[in-house]
Design a protein around this motif. Sequence first.
Motif, PDB file in Angstrom:
ATOM      1  N   ASP A 156     -22.256 -26.457   5.377  1.00  0.00           N
ATOM      2  CA  ASP A 156     -21.066 -25.634   5.523  1.00  0.00           C
ATOM      3  C   ASP A 156     -21.055 -24.556   4.443  1.00  0.00           C
ATOM      4  O   ASP A 156     -21.392 -24.810   3.273  1.00  0.00           O
ATOM      5  CB  ASP A 156     -19.805 -26.488   5.385  1.00  0.00           C
ATOM      6  CG  ASP A 156     -19.587 -27.391   6.580  1.00  0.00           C
ATOM      7  OD1 ASP A 156     -19.990 -27.001   7.700  1.00  0.00           O
ATOM      8  OD2 ASP A 156     -19.014 -28.489   6.411  1.00  0.00           O
ATOM      9  N   ALA A 157     -20.631 -23.369   4.814  1.00  0.00           N
ATOM     10  CA  ALA A 157     -20.577 -22.254   3.870  1.00  0.00           C
ATOM     11  C   ALA A 157     -19.238 -21.539   3.997  1.00  0.00           C
ATOM     12  O   ALA A 157     -18.552 -21.623   5.022  1.00  0.00           O
ATOM     13  CB  ALA A 157     -21.722 -21.284   4.121  1.00  0.00           C
ATOM     14  N   ILE A 158     -18.878 -20.837   2.917  1.00  0.00           N
ATOM     15  CA  ILE A 158     -17.642 -20.057   2.884  1.00  0.00           C
ATOM     16  C   ILE A 158     -17.968 -18.669   2.350  1.00  0.00           C
ATOM     17  O   ILE A 158     -18.706 -18.515   1.371  1.00  0.00           O
ATOM     18  CB  ILE A 158     -16.574 -20.731   2.000  1.00  0.00           C
ATOM     19  CG1 ILE A 158     -16.019 -21.966   2.711  1.00  0.00           C
ATOM     20  CG2 ILE A 158     -15.448 -19.764   1.674  1.00  0.00           C
ATOM     21  CD1 ILE A 158     -15.056 -22.771   1.863  1.00  0.00           C
ATOM     22  N   CYS A 159     -17.409 -17.681   3.018  1.00  0.00           N
ATOM     23  CA  CYS A 159     -17.552 -16.287   2.600  1.00  0.00           C
ATOM     24  C   CYS A 159     -16.155 -15.764   2.265  1.00  0.00           C
ATOM     25  O   CYS A 159     -15.245 -15.844   3.102  1.00  0.00           O
ATOM     26  CB  CYS A 159     -18.185 -15.497   3.739  1.00  0.00           C
ATOM     27  SG  CYS A 159     -18.325 -13.744   3.437  1.00  0.00           S
ATOM     28  N   PHE A 160     -15.983 -15.269   1.051  1.00  0.00           N
ATOM     29  CA  PHE A 160     -14.673 -14.796   0.586  1.00  0.00           C
ATOM     30  C   PHE A 160     -14.860 -13.357   0.140  1.00  0.00           C
ATOM     31  O   PHE A 160     -15.506 -13.083  -0.883  1.00  0.00           O
ATOM     32  CB  PHE A 160     -14.191 -15.686  -0.558  1.00  0.00           C
ATOM     33  CG  PHE A 160     -12.708 -15.645  -0.805  1.00  0.00           C
ATOM     34  CD1 PHE A 160     -11.800 -15.742   0.230  1.00  0.00           C
ATOM     35  CD2 PHE A 160     -12.218 -15.513  -2.099  1.00  0.00           C
ATOM     36  CE1 PHE A 160     -10.438 -15.723   0.000  1.00  0.00           C
ATOM     37  CE2 PHE A 160     -10.857 -15.491  -2.345  1.00  0.00           C
ATOM     38  CZ  PHE A 160      -9.964 -15.593  -1.299  1.00  0.00           C
ATOM     39  N   VAL A 161     -14.310 -12.404   0.902  1.00  0.00           N
ATOM     40  CA  VAL A 161     -14.648 -10.997   0.744  1.00  0.00           C
ATOM     41  C   VAL A 161     -13.396 -10.162   0.507  1.00  0.00           C
ATOM     42  O   VAL A 161     -12.402 -10.310   1.215  1.00  0.00           O
ATOM     43  CB  VAL A 161     -15.368 -10.480   2.018  1.00  0.00           C
ATOM     44  CG1 VAL A 161     -15.745  -9.013   1.863  1.00  0.00           C
ATOM     45  CG2 VAL A 161     -16.585 -11.323   2.310  1.00  0.00           C
ATOM     46  N   ALA A 162     -13.467  -9.297  -0.498  1.00  0.00           N
ATOM     47  CA  ALA A 162     -12.405  -8.330  -0.731  1.00  0.00           C
ATOM     48  C   ALA A 162     -12.784  -7.011  -0.083  1.00  0.00           C
ATOM     49  O   ALA A 162     -13.914  -6.526  -0.254  1.00  0.00           O
ATOM     50  CB  ALA A 162     -12.176  -8.135  -2.228  1.00  0.00           C
ATOM     51  N   VAL A 163     -11.851  -6.431   0.670  1.00  0.00           N
ATOM     52  CA  VAL A 163     -12.093  -5.154   1.353  1.00  0.00           C
ATOM     53  C   VAL A 163     -11.028  -4.151   0.943  1.00  0.00           C
ATOM     54  O   VAL A 163      -9.986  -4.513   0.393  1.00  0.00           O
ATOM     55  CB  VAL A 163     -12.112  -5.343   2.886  1.00  0.00           C
ATOM     56  CG1 VAL A 163     -13.315  -6.164   3.308  1.00  0.00           C
ATOM     57  CG2 VAL A 163     -10.822  -5.998   3.372  1.00  0.00           C
ATOM     58  N   ASP A 164     -11.285  -2.880   1.218  1.00  0.00           N
ATOM     59  CA  ASP A 164     -10.394  -1.828   0.749  1.00  0.00           C
ATOM     60  C   ASP A 164      -9.192  -1.597   1.651  1.00  0.00           C
ATOM     61  O   ASP A 164      -8.264  -0.879   1.280  1.00  0.00           O
ATOM     62  CB  ASP A 164     -11.167  -0.504   0.605  1.00  0.00           C
ATOM     63  CG  ASP A 164     -12.114  -0.516  -0.585  1.00  0.00           C
ATOM     64  OD1 ASP A 164     -12.001  -1.449  -1.407  1.00  0.00           O
ATOM     65  OD2 ASP A 164     -12.949   0.399  -0.691  1.00  0.00           O
ATOM     66  N   GLU A 165      -9.212  -2.167   2.842  1.00  0.00           N
ATOM     67  CA  GLU A 165      -8.105  -1.955   3.766  1.00  0.00           C
ATOM     68  C   GLU A 165      -7.950  -3.164   4.675  1.00  0.00           C
ATOM     69  O   GLU A 165      -8.835  -4.023   4.742  1.00  0.00           O
ATOM     70  CB  GLU A 165      -8.353  -0.709   4.607  1.00  0.00           C
ATOM     71  CG  GLU A 165      -9.640  -0.787   5.430  1.00  0.00           C
ATOM     72  CD  GLU A 165     -10.030   0.543   6.027  1.00  0.00           C
ATOM     73  OE1 GLU A 165      -9.747   0.728   7.241  1.00  0.00           O
ATOM     74  OE2 GLU A 165     -10.586   1.378   5.296  1.00  0.00           O
ATOM     75  N   ARG A 166      -6.833  -3.225   5.354  1.00  0.00           N
ATOM     76  CA  ARG A 166      -6.556  -4.345   6.244  1.00  0.00           C
ATOM     77  C   ARG A 166      -7.531  -4.352   7.417  1.00  0.00           C
ATOM     78  O   ARG A 166      -7.802  -3.310   8.020  1.00  0.00           O
ATOM     79  CB  ARG A 166      -5.117  -4.248   6.758  1.00  0.00           C
ATOM     80  CG  ARG A 166      -4.657  -5.414   7.614  1.00  0.00           C
ATOM     81  CD  ARG A 166      -3.188  -5.212   8.010  1.00  0.00           C
ATOM     82  NE  ARG A 166      -2.671  -6.343   8.745  1.00  0.00           N
ATOM     83  CZ  ARG A 166      -2.773  -6.494  10.061  1.00  0.00           C
ATOM     84  NH1 ARG A 166      -3.390  -5.571  10.803  1.00  0.00           N
ATOM     85  NH2 ARG A 166      -2.258  -7.557  10.664  1.00  0.00           N
ATOM     86  N   ILE A 167      -8.064  -5.528   7.721  1.00  0.00           N
ATOM     87  CA  ILE A 167      -8.975  -5.700   8.847  1.00  0.00           C
ATOM     88  C   ILE A 167      -8.184  -5.633  10.156  1.00  0.00           C
ATOM     89  O   ILE A 167      -7.144  -6.271  10.298  1.00  0.00           O
ATOM     90  CB  ILE A 167      -9.711  -7.047   8.739  1.00  0.00           C
ATOM     91  CG1 ILE A 167     -10.595  -7.085   7.493  1.00  0.00           C
ATOM     92  CG2 ILE A 167     -10.534  -7.316   9.986  1.00  0.00           C
ATOM     93  CD1 ILE A 167     -11.732  -6.118   7.513  1.00  0.00           C
ATOM     94  N   SER A 168      -8.697  -4.866  11.123  1.00  0.00           N
ATOM     95  CA  SER A 168      -8.009  -4.746  12.410  1.00  0.00           C
ATOM     96  C   SER A 168      -8.190  -6.005  13.247  1.00  0.00           C
ATOM     97  O   SER A 168      -9.118  -6.794  13.023  1.00  0.00           O
ATOM     98  CB  SER A 168      -8.546  -3.545  13.185  1.00  0.00           C
ATOM     99  OG  SER A 168      -9.897  -3.782  13.581  1.00  0.00           O
ATOM    100  N   ASP A 169      -7.309  -6.179  14.218  1.00  0.00           N
ATOM    101  CA  ASP A 169      -7.436  -7.316  15.130  1.00  0.00           C
ATOM    102  C   ASP A 169      -8.756  -7.256  15.896  1.00  0.00           C
ATOM    103  O   ASP A 169      -9.398  -8.287  16.140  1.00  0.00           O
ATOM    104  CB  ASP A 169      -6.274  -7.318  16.131  1.00  0.00           C
ATOM    105  CG  ASP A 169      -4.943  -7.625  15.465  1.00  0.00           C
ATOM    106  OD1 ASP A 169      -4.950  -8.159  14.339  1.00  0.00           O
ATOM    107  OD2 ASP A 169      -3.897  -7.317  16.062  1.00  0.00           O
TER     108      ASP A 169
END
Length: 530
Positions: free
Chosen positions: A497-510
Motif C-alpha cells: 500500500d502506498a500514499i501520495c500527499f501532494v500540494a498544488v497551487d490551485e483547487r483540483i477540478s471535479d
Amino acid sequence: MTKPRVLISDALSPAAVQIFKDRGIEVDFQPALGKDKDKLAAIIGDYDGLAIRSASKVTPAILANAKRLKVIGRAGIGVDNVDIPAATAKGIIVMNTPFGNSITTAEHAIAMMFAIARQIPDADRTTQAGLWEKNKYMGVELTSKTLGVIGCGNIGSIVADRALGLKMKVIAFDPYLSPERAVSIGVEKVELEDLLRRADFITLHVPMTAQTKNVLSREALAKTKKGVRIINCARGGLVDEQALREALDSGHVAGAAFDVFSEEPATANPLFGHPNVICTPHLGAATTEAQENVALQVAEQMSDYLLSGAITNAVNFPSISAEDAPKLRPFVALAERLGSFLGQLTEAPIKGIRIEYEGKVADLNVRPLTAAAVTGVLRPFLSDINMVNAVPIANDKGITVDEVKREAPGGNLESRIMITVEAEDMPRHAAGTVLADGKPRIVEIRAIAMDAEFAPHMLYVRNDDKPGFIGRFGSLLGDAGVNIATFNLGRDKPGGDAICFVAVDERISDELLGKIHEIPQVKRARRLAF
C-alpha cells in the motif's frame, strides 16, 4: 498590524481604561451604553473585545452583530448577564474576575450575619426615631453557633475562615470540596440534608445554575432547624423567596439577610417589609478596593488574550498562560490540521476521537490542543464549529473525546501528536509534529511514514505501489495545467500500500479528480483544503 479595539459599555475604573491604552489597545469608553441594548447591538460589530459589569446584557441578538468579537470580559464574578451558549457558539471567550471581589463579598456576608443576629438595622431605625426599645431587641451570639456554608469555593472558604475566627462551628455542603481541602480549611464536609438539620445560620456561596436554582426550596426550608437564620449574598434564585417569606411568617425561620434577589433591580419582593429581614441592593462587591481590583484584572486578562492568546479565568474555555501561549500556538495549528485531514477523509458517522500526545508536547496544557483537534475533525460536517464550542458539541452528539499522554515518541522526534477518528465504517489515524521551523508537518498516515507540510490545496491519493502510477498521475496534473508545489510519497512495503500527499497551487477540478480515480493503481483520491 491593526490594533485590537475594545468597547467598555459599563462604568469601569479609569485605571482599567489606561491599562488597555498602555498595552497598545484602542479603547472606546462608553459607560452608559450598556443600558441601551439597541445601541450596543448597533455598534458591537466594530470591536474585538467587550468589557462589562452588570448593566450590559449580552444577548443572542447582540452577539448576532458581533462579527469580530473575540472576548467578553466581565469585571466581577457573575456572568449571568452574558448568554454563554450563544457566545460559545460564536467562538467568543467569556472571562470573569472570580477573585477580585472575593474578600469584599465574604465580608458583606459576615456583616449581614452580625446584623441579622443582633437586629441592628431595625434597632437603629427605632432608636433614631426616639423610641429607645431596648427590651425589644434580644439577639443571639455567634460564638459556638453552627454556620452552614452552601458552596465552599473561593468566597465560601473565606467566609468559613472568618466564622472560625468568631469561634463558630462551620459545616459545608459542596460536592466539589475534597475531604483533604475541608480538613485544611477547618470545616466539616456534610450532605445538604445534614446541613439543613444542624445549622443555626446558613450562608449561600454558589453560582446560579440549573442545579443550584432554589437549592433552598420549600421542601429544603422545611427541613431546617427551627430558628435558623439565612444569608444570601451570592445570587438571586438560590432560595424560594415566597416559601422563605412563609417560613418567616410562621416563625420557623428567625431571620434572613439578602443582598441578591430573583429579579433585579428589586423594586418589589416577597421578603420586603418583614421585620426580621434585612435587604441590601446587591452591595456584595461594592467597595472601592473591589471595584478597582476587578476592573484592573479584566483589563489585564482581555489585553493578554487579544495580544498574546493567553486565556485567564475563562468560563467557556481552558486557561492558557502567557508563558504557554507561544509554545502552544504551532501545536494548536498542527492539531487542527491533523484533525481537518482526518475529518475530510471521513464520511461515515463519527463515534469517537482520540488524541495521543507524545514527548514534550505532553507536558504542555493539552486541552486547547484537544479543542483544536476536535474542531478540525468536525468542521467538514459543522461549518460553525470553533475551538470554544467544539468539545461541548462533540459531547452533545455522543462523540467520545479521549486524551492520552506518553513520555516519548518513537524515532528522533521531540514531540508527536496522533489523532484517531473512530467512525462507523473504520478507524482513521494520522500523526504529526512541529520541527524547529515552527511549521506543522504530517509524519504518518495509516501507519505509513510520511514527511509533508500542509498547504491550502492538497491531494490525498491511496494507491498500490506499482510502476506507472507516478508517471500517469503527474501527466494528468500537467495536462490540466495544475502546478505541483510539493510531492510526498510513502509506502508500507515494496509493492504494498502506498500514499501520495501532494500540494498544488490551485483547487483540483471535479473532472481532474475523476480522471485520477481512473488510474488503475488508485484506490482512493481525495481533494483537501487547509
